[in-house]
Design a protein around this motif. Sequence first.
Motif, PDB file in Angstrom:
ATOM      1  N   UNK A 156       0.840  -1.202   0.000  1.00 40.36           N
ATOM      2  CA  UNK A 156       0.000   0.000   0.000  1.00 40.36           C
ATOM      3  C   UNK A 156       0.874   1.251   0.000  1.00 40.36           C
ATOM      4  N   UNK A 157       0.792   2.025  -1.063  1.00 36.42           N
ATOM      5  CA  UNK A 157       1.600   3.238  -1.194  1.00 36.42           C
ATOM      6  C   UNK A 157       0.852   4.449  -0.648  1.00 36.42           C
ATOM      7  N   UNK A 158       0.587   4.424   0.640  1.00 34.01           N
ATOM      8  CA  UNK A 158      -0.138   5.497   1.295  1.00 34.01           C
ATOM      9  C   UNK A 158       0.298   5.579   2.753  1.00 34.01           C
ATOM     10  N   UNK A 159      -0.055   6.679   3.395  1.00 28.88           N
ATOM     11  CA  UNK A 159       0.295   6.846   4.814  1.00 28.88           C
ATOM     12  C   UNK A 159      -0.519   5.862   5.641  1.00 28.88           C
ATOM     13  N   UNK A 160       0.178   5.019   6.386  1.00 23.75           N
ATOM     14  CA  UNK A 160      -0.495   4.033   7.221  1.00 23.75           C
ATOM     15  C   UNK A 160      -0.360   4.341   8.717  1.00 23.75           C
ATOM     16  N   UNK A 161       0.737   4.972   9.084  1.00 21.98           N
ATOM     17  CA  UNK A 161       0.996   5.268  10.501  1.00 21.98           C
ATOM     18  C   UNK A 161       1.580   6.664  10.651  1.00 21.98           C
ATOM     19  N   UNK A 162       1.084   7.391  11.639  1.00 22.22           N
ATOM     20  CA  UNK A 162       1.613   8.719  11.986  1.00 22.22           C
ATOM     21  C   UNK A 162       2.184   8.643  13.401  1.00 22.22           C
ATOM     22  N   UNK A 163       3.390   9.152  13.582  1.00 24.91           N
ATOM     23  CA  UNK A 163       4.016   9.210  14.903  1.00 24.91           C
ATOM     24  C   UNK A 163       4.334  10.667  15.200  1.00 24.91           C
ATOM     25  N   UNK A 164       3.632  11.236  16.152  1.00 21.98           N
ATOM     26  CA  UNK A 164       3.843  12.639  16.538  1.00 21.98           C
ATOM     27  C   UNK A 164       4.650  12.690  17.828  1.00 21.98           C
ATOM     28  N   UNK A 165       5.662  13.520  17.824  1.00 18.36           N
ATOM     29  CA  UNK A 165       6.542  13.648  18.987  1.00 18.36           C
ATOM     30  C   UNK A 165       6.880  15.121  19.204  1.00 18.36           C
ATOM     31  N   UNK A 166       7.037  15.574  20.446  1.00 16.99           N
ATOM     32  CA  UNK A 166       7.138  17.013  20.704  1.00 16.99           C
ATOM     33  C   UNK A 166       8.469  17.678  20.381  1.00 16.99           C
ATOM     34  N   UNK A 167       9.520  16.913  20.131  1.00 17.46           N
ATOM     35  CA  UNK A 167      10.808  17.559  19.862  1.00 17.46           C
ATOM     36  C   UNK A 167      11.477  16.969  18.626  1.00 17.46           C
ATOM     37  N   UNK A 168      12.317  17.775  17.992  1.00 11.23           N
ATOM     38  CA  UNK A 168      13.048  17.309  16.808  1.00 11.23           C
ATOM     39  C   UNK A 168      13.987  16.167  17.170  1.00 11.23           C
ATOM     40  N   UNK A 227       5.153   5.448   6.560  1.00 13.55           N
ATOM     41  CA  UNK A 227       5.253   5.791   7.981  1.00 13.55           C
ATOM     42  C   UNK A 227       5.721   7.232   8.086  1.00 13.55           C
ATOM     43  N   UNK A 228       4.982   8.042   8.839  1.00 11.27           N
ATOM     44  CA  UNK A 228       5.282   9.456   8.994  1.00 11.27           C
ATOM     45  C   UNK A 228       5.691   9.728  10.438  1.00 11.27           C
ATOM     46  N   UNK A 229       6.820  10.400  10.601  1.00 12.75           N
ATOM     47  CA  UNK A 229       7.316  10.771  11.935  1.00 12.75           C
ATOM     48  C   UNK A 229       7.561  12.277  11.930  1.00 12.75           C
ATOM     49  N   UNK A 230       7.070  12.998  12.932  1.00 10.80           N
ATOM     50  CA  UNK A 230       7.308  14.432  12.924  1.00 10.80           C
ATOM     51  C   UNK A 230       6.779  15.152  14.146  1.00 10.80           C
ATOM     52  N   UNK A 276      13.750  13.933  19.543  1.00 10.71           N
ATOM     53  CA  UNK A 276      13.037  12.678  19.731  1.00 10.71           C
ATOM     54  C   UNK A 276      12.564  12.119  18.394  1.00 10.71           C
ATOM     55  N   UNK A 277      12.144  13.000  17.488  1.00  8.01           N
ATOM     56  CA  UNK A 277      11.766  12.553  16.145  1.00  8.01           C
ATOM     57  C   UNK A 277      12.959  11.918  15.438  1.00  8.01           C
ATOM     58  N   UNK A 278      14.131  12.518  15.590  1.00  7.12           N
ATOM     59  CA  UNK A 278      15.341  11.954  14.979  1.00  7.12           C
ATOM     60  C   UNK A 278      15.650  10.574  15.545  1.00  7.12           C
ATOM     61  N   UNK A 279      15.473  10.429  16.859  1.00  8.43           N
ATOM     62  CA  UNK A 279      15.744   9.135  17.494  1.00  8.43           C
ATOM     63  C   UNK A 279      14.795   8.056  16.980  1.00  8.43           C
ATOM     64  N   UNK A 280      13.491   8.377  16.932  1.00  9.72           N
ATOM     65  CA  UNK A 280      12.497   7.395  16.458  1.00  9.72           C
ATOM     66  C   UNK A 280      12.743   7.074  14.986  1.00  9.72           C
ATOM     67  N   UNK A 281      13.078   8.090  14.214  1.00  2.94           N
ATOM     68  CA  UNK A 281      13.367   7.888  12.791  1.00  2.94           C
ATOM     69  C   UNK A 281      14.553   6.939  12.604  1.00  2.94           C
ATOM     70  N   UNK A 282      15.599   7.137  13.395  1.00  3.53           N
ATOM     71  CA  UNK A 282      16.773   6.264  13.302  1.00  3.53           C
ATOM     72  C   UNK A 282      16.420   4.827  13.671  1.00  3.53           C
ATOM     73  N   UNK A 283      15.614   4.650  14.724  1.00  3.42           N
ATOM     74  CA  UNK A 283      15.200   3.297  15.127  1.00  3.42           C
ATOM     75  C   UNK A 283      14.331   2.649  14.052  1.00  3.42           C
ATOM     76  N   UNK A 284      13.453   3.447  13.444  1.00  4.10           N
ATOM     77  CA  UNK A 284      12.587   2.910  12.392  1.00  4.10           C
ATOM     78  C   UNK A 284      13.397   2.514  11.159  1.00  4.10           C
ATOM     79  N   UNK A 285      14.373   3.331  10.777  1.00  3.14           N
ATOM     80  CA  UNK A 285      15.216   3.009   9.625  1.00  3.14           C
ATOM     81  C   UNK A 285      16.008   1.726   9.868  1.00  3.14           C
TER      82      UNK A 285
END
Length: 459
Positions: free
Chosen positions: A69-81, A127-130, A83-92
């Motif tokens: 599925x080529x669409x947004x399936x999950x959104x992850x909202x986090x309050x700081x850049x 997957x969207x992280x931001x 923390x977003x970088x950390x989650x992004x690195x773990x997801x990658x």
Amino acid sequence: MTETFTDLQLRPELLAALKDIDFVQPTPVQAKLIPVILAGRSVIGQSQTGSGKTHAFLLPIFNRLDLEANEVQTIIATPSRELANQIYADAKQLAEHFNQPIRIAKYVGGTDRARQERQLEKHQPQIVIGTPGRLRDFMDEHDLDLHTAHQFVVDEADMTLDMGFLNDVDHIAGALPKDLQMLVFSATIPQKLQPFLRKYLTNPVIEEIPVTSIISPTIDNWLISTKSQQKNELIYNLLTMGEPYLVLIFCNTKQRTAELTAYLKGQGLKVAMISGDVPARERKRVMKQVQNLEYQYVVATDLAARGIDIKGVSHVINDGIPADLDFFIHRVGRTGRNGMPGIAITLYQPGEEDRIAEIEQLGVTFKPKTIRNGEIVDSYDRNRRQQRTATHAKLDPTLVGLVKKKKKKVKPGYKHQIKNAIKRKAQQDKRVEQRESARSQRRQHRHQGEANRQQRGES
């Protein structure tokens, strides 16, 4: 009881990714919540920092991901850049073990928005992280099609509330499908967060992961008084004693962070600074250098306390006690992770004993320390005088003054003099009491005599 990740029936790709980072046994929050999330339930997970909650939601997200599925399936909202970088690195890191590419996008402030808009015109991420503000902007301008998402993660919800981003999260959630699976993670659940939770979570699974100690048992908590010491010089001495692997020094303000960094650099130390005054791109570059061990010392504000994950931190130094004691826990939680030993050093000033006592009520046990002859050695308990103070409180104010005066002079025999003074004071009080009693008796006799005379006159 979940013994290993293989018990959770995860995809082989995920098990390979976990093996690659030496994750074998799930943490309590992972063991409890991963099966629930895999079953499609919404959850509220409350756990302390360093509990493994990031993988508690990333693993089931990847496990349920529709790779076609080529669409947004999950959104992850986090309050700081950060923390977003950390989650992004773990997801990658998890995505690298899949044969089919997984599109993961990160949207935070301080990045090239025009380039991101061009990429979104070509294809949407899966997957969207931001950060909430940037995600809302992309959604409102129809660049990012978030309405297709079936999972919405709100990470560090209490911090999201504190930083004023809850309205953005509410706006995003309001545009998502009604059958949305909501995953809310937070260190605490403040009262002001309750209306949001009731609005979007129907019959969620609520898990508060209890801990035997709020601080990892592998962390030694040292307490050092700054009385009669220059704090900058004290911190420099702490950094240059022994061989610390990596030290995080937390300051309460951006101004203090800059001041301490400048002082340490002036002493010849190579120091990284992370605070809100450092531009986002510069912070990202510095963080990468820190993770590559190009810096041994990092001075940071609480922006970093819940937003970055630096592996191998051997020491944490609290330049001051934070106003919000939750931040104390998050600061100290940067060391002693994954069962590794760590040392957390808290500096305090005279008059902050009550703040230290509040921290101790959280279950933290301090070891008093001081620097003597170039070494960190055991010191006395700051409460050693409590019993003596309690005794003084019962004395007459004049005697308390005498005690304090004599303490300053510290002459031989002063204890004997004080003892005699107490004795004399007691004798004086007794004589006063006897005189008052005699006067009272005389007054009673006079009153009785007058009454008797009046009675005889009437008769």
